[in-house]
Design a protein around this motif. Structure first.
Motif, short mmCIF file in Angstrom:
data_model
loop_
_atom_site.label_atom_id
_atom_site.label_comp_id
_atom_site.label_asym_id
_atom_site.label_seq_id
_atom_site.Cartn_x
_atom_site.Cartn_y
_atom_site.Cartn_z
N LEU A 53 -3.53 -5.32 17.26
CA LEU A 53 -2.41 -4.48 16.84
C LEU A 53 -1.76 -5.02 15.58
O LEU A 53 -1.41 -4.25 14.67
CB LEU A 53 -1.37 -4.39 17.96
CG LEU A 53 -0.17 -3.46 17.65
CD1 LEU A 53 -0.63 -2.02 17.49
CD2 LEU A 53 0.89 -3.57 18.75
N LEU A 54 -1.62 -6.33 15.47
CA LEU A 54 -1.06 -6.92 14.25
C LEU A 54 -1.96 -6.64 13.05
O LEU A 54 -1.49 -6.37 11.95
CB LEU A 54 -0.87 -8.42 14.43
CG LEU A 54 0.17 -8.85 15.47
CD1 LEU A 54 0.21 -10.37 15.59
CD2 LEU A 54 1.55 -8.31 15.10
N THR A 101 6.84 -0.82 15.83
CA THR A 101 7.48 -2.12 16.03
C THR A 101 6.76 -3.21 15.25
O THR A 101 7.38 -4.07 14.61
CB THR A 101 7.50 -2.46 17.53
OG1 THR A 101 8.19 -1.43 18.24
CG2 THR A 101 8.20 -3.79 17.77
N ALA A 102 5.43 -3.18 15.28
CA ALA A 102 4.65 -4.19 14.55
C ALA A 102 4.83 -4.04 13.04
O ALA A 102 5.03 -5.02 12.32
CB ALA A 102 3.18 -4.08 14.93
N VAL A 103 4.78 -2.81 12.55
CA VAL A 103 4.95 -2.56 11.11
C VAL A 103 6.32 -3.02 10.65
O VAL A 103 6.45 -3.69 9.60
CB VAL A 103 4.73 -1.06 10.79
CG1 VAL A 103 5.27 -0.73 9.40
CG2 VAL A 103 3.26 -0.70 10.89
N ALA A 104 7.36 -2.69 11.38
CA ALA A 104 8.71 -3.05 10.96
C ALA A 104 8.90 -4.56 10.91
O ALA A 104 9.58 -5.08 10.02
CB ALA A 104 9.72 -2.43 11.92
N THR A 238 -11.69 -8.88 5.01
CA THR A 238 -10.37 -9.10 5.62
C THR A 238 -9.25 -9.28 4.60
O THR A 238 -8.08 -9.37 5.00
CB THR A 238 -10.40 -10.33 6.53
OG1 THR A 238 -10.87 -11.47 5.77
CG2 THR A 238 -11.34 -10.10 7.71
N TRP A 239 -9.57 -9.36 3.34
CA TRP A 239 -8.55 -9.58 2.30
C TRP A 239 -8.69 -8.52 1.21
O TRP A 239 -9.80 -8.23 0.80
CB TRP A 239 -8.71 -10.97 1.68
CG TRP A 239 -7.66 -11.30 0.66
CD1 TRP A 239 -7.77 -11.21 -0.70
CD2 TRP A 239 -6.32 -11.73 0.92
NE1 TRP A 239 -6.60 -11.57 -1.30
CE2 TRP A 239 -5.69 -11.89 -0.33
CE3 TRP A 239 -5.60 -11.97 2.08
CZ2 TRP A 239 -4.37 -12.30 -0.44
CZ3 TRP A 239 -4.28 -12.39 1.96
CH2 TRP A 239 -3.68 -12.55 0.72
N PRO A 240 -7.57 -7.91 0.78
CA PRO A 240 -6.17 -8.21 1.09
C PRO A 240 -5.57 -7.41 2.25
O PRO A 240 -4.35 -7.34 2.37
CB PRO A 240 -5.46 -7.87 -0.22
CG PRO A 240 -6.26 -6.74 -0.78
CD PRO A 240 -7.69 -7.01 -0.39
N SER A 241 -6.41 -6.79 3.10
CA SER A 241 -5.83 -6.03 4.21
C SER A 241 -5.02 -6.91 5.16
O SER A 241 -4.09 -6.45 5.82
CB SER A 241 -6.94 -5.30 4.98
OG SER A 241 -7.85 -6.23 5.54
N SER A 242 -5.36 -8.21 5.21
CA SER A 242 -4.60 -9.13 6.07
C SER A 242 -3.38 -9.72 5.36
O SER A 242 -2.63 -10.50 5.97
CB SER A 242 -5.50 -10.27 6.54
OG SER A 242 -5.98 -11.02 5.43
#
Length: 422
Positions: A53-54, A101-104, A238-242
């Protein structure tokens, strides 16, 4: 481990899992929402583990990041965020409550967090405790994995979630590309556990050490910021999406640390180093003249101003950068001078590694890189090519290389035909 979002229904009813037993208006909201996104959220929640989810929230924020080309289409980041929130607010179901909640939290925007908290509270969805309390996560220790040749540093940044579960951000900072983040990802384990897994890949030239958390924050912030200005952008699976997730983790570290500092090197110091090298047995077979001295100054300039900033620390990677790109693009000189670079570089590598006490096996690998790139280098310096600012503009896609070379050839031909030329 916390289960997917639940809440109690009316009397005599069991707990409602996220996406089960919705009211009619919730079912209609789901039907009008993007099924693909909801499916992804459901899968993340079903994983019964925080990282999916993160990662989904981080990817969503990445696409809204003003540092990306995706936003250079007339819309501002705020407008894009408003669109995302409107779409999630329009689907009042536990899945969107979890993503909101995770986005905020990852966005670290107080006003955004307040808006989301009000929305989620009005819905009454019960979310996993780790998610509701995500902002109270704590940093753990920070380790760095460093290699004697200094091409880059791997940071292992640990974070403990509210329920005690660990995360580790593995961030590779590449010095050869300008001390920038080249790749990064997050693992569901602590830094020590990650090191234990990686240890079989380490050799005698690898060092693992603990880094002051404040210094880690300063260095990672600097490397992330510098990397965001690299063109073309550095990308991996995985970068830069992480990046939003990792920036949130970095933001948990204390402030006030010391960032990267390059070794200072003056022209006089480079001249002294050049004199010591030329007087050493490693330079005995070189024909020393003005051309070679100028070329040596170029190599030491590269060694001090690029890479890790140490002119006595050569690796296969910076040999490739030097021969395949830097000299052909940067140095304007006659072929008779440039063609001597591989011979000079071999002698300088042997001298440098001897001075730094670097293992013979690493010296051999670095010398092999000179052999590997020499043919391409010799061809490049004998081929018409863009140099200086023109080469930079071409790499940025702001100049057509073929057209620029054709225009240069036309100018040369015109000069040759001019009656003013003898």
């Amino acid at each position: 481990m916390a289960k997917r979002a639940k809440r109690r229904g009316g009397a005599g009813k069991g707990p409602r899992r996220a996406g089960r037993g919705r009211r009619p208006q919730q079912r209609r909201a789901r039907e009008s929402s993007a099924d693909g996104l909801l499916t992804s959220i459901e899968a993340a929640l079903d994983a019964d583990e925080p990282l999916p989810l993160l990662g989904l929230a981080s990817t969503a924020l990445h696409f809204l990041d003003p540092r990306n080309d995706l936003l250079r289409q007339g819309r501002t980041p705020d407008e894009s965020m408003d669109t995302l929130l409107a779409n999630l607010f329009a689907a009042p179901i536990p899945e969107t409550s979890a993503l909101l909640t995770a986005v905020a939290t990852l966005a670290r925007d107080d006003e955004l967090r307040r808006r989301v908290r009000r929305e989620v509270a009005d819905r009454g969805d019960v979310l996993p405790r780790w998610l509701v309390q995500l902002a109270t996560s704590r940093p753990a220790r920070v380790l760095t994995v460093e290699h004697v040749l200094g091409d880059g540093d791997q940071f292992l940044l640990g974070v403990e979630l509210p329920d005690g579960r660990p995360l580790t951000a593995s961030v590779y900072v590449d010095h050869n590309l300008g001390t920038v983040v080249k790749d990064a990802f997050v693992l569901p384990a602590g830094p020590d556990a990650v090191v234990d897994v990686l240890r079989d890949e380490f050799d005698a030239d690898t060092t693992v050490r603990e880094l002051d958390p404040a210094d880690a924050r300063a260095r990672l912030t600097e490397a992330i910021d510098h990397g965001a200005h690299v063109y073309p952008p550095l990308e991996s699976d995985t970068w830069p999406s992480s990046r939003p997730l990792i920036e949130w983790m970095v933001g948990l570290l204390p402030e006030g640390g010391t960032g990267y500092s390059r070794p200072e090197s003056t022209p006089e110091q480079r001249q002294e180093l050049a004199a010591r090298f030329l007087a050493s047995p490693f330079a005995a077979d070189l024909t020393v003249d003005d051309d070679l001295r100028e070329l040596l100054d170029d190599l030491l300039w590269f060694g001090t101003d690029y890479g890790p900033g140490d002119p006595l620390r050569w690796s296969p990677v910076n040999v490739e950068i030097l021969l395949a790109d830097w000299i052909p693009r940067k140095i304007i000189a006659e072929v008779s001078r440039l063609e001597r670079a591989p011979e000079l570089l071999r002698a300088l590598i042997r001298y440098s590694h001897d001075e730094r006490g670097i293992r013979e096996e690493l010296t051999t690998e670095t010398l092999d890189a000179v052999d590997e790139w020499e043919t391409e280098y010799q061809e490049a310096i004998r081929t018409p090519r863009l140099q200086g600012p023109e080469a930079l503009l071409a790499r940025m896609g702001m100049l057509d290389e073929d057209e620029a070379l054709a225009a240069r050839q036309e100018d040369t031909d015109a000069d040759d035909e001019s009656p003013d030329r003898g």
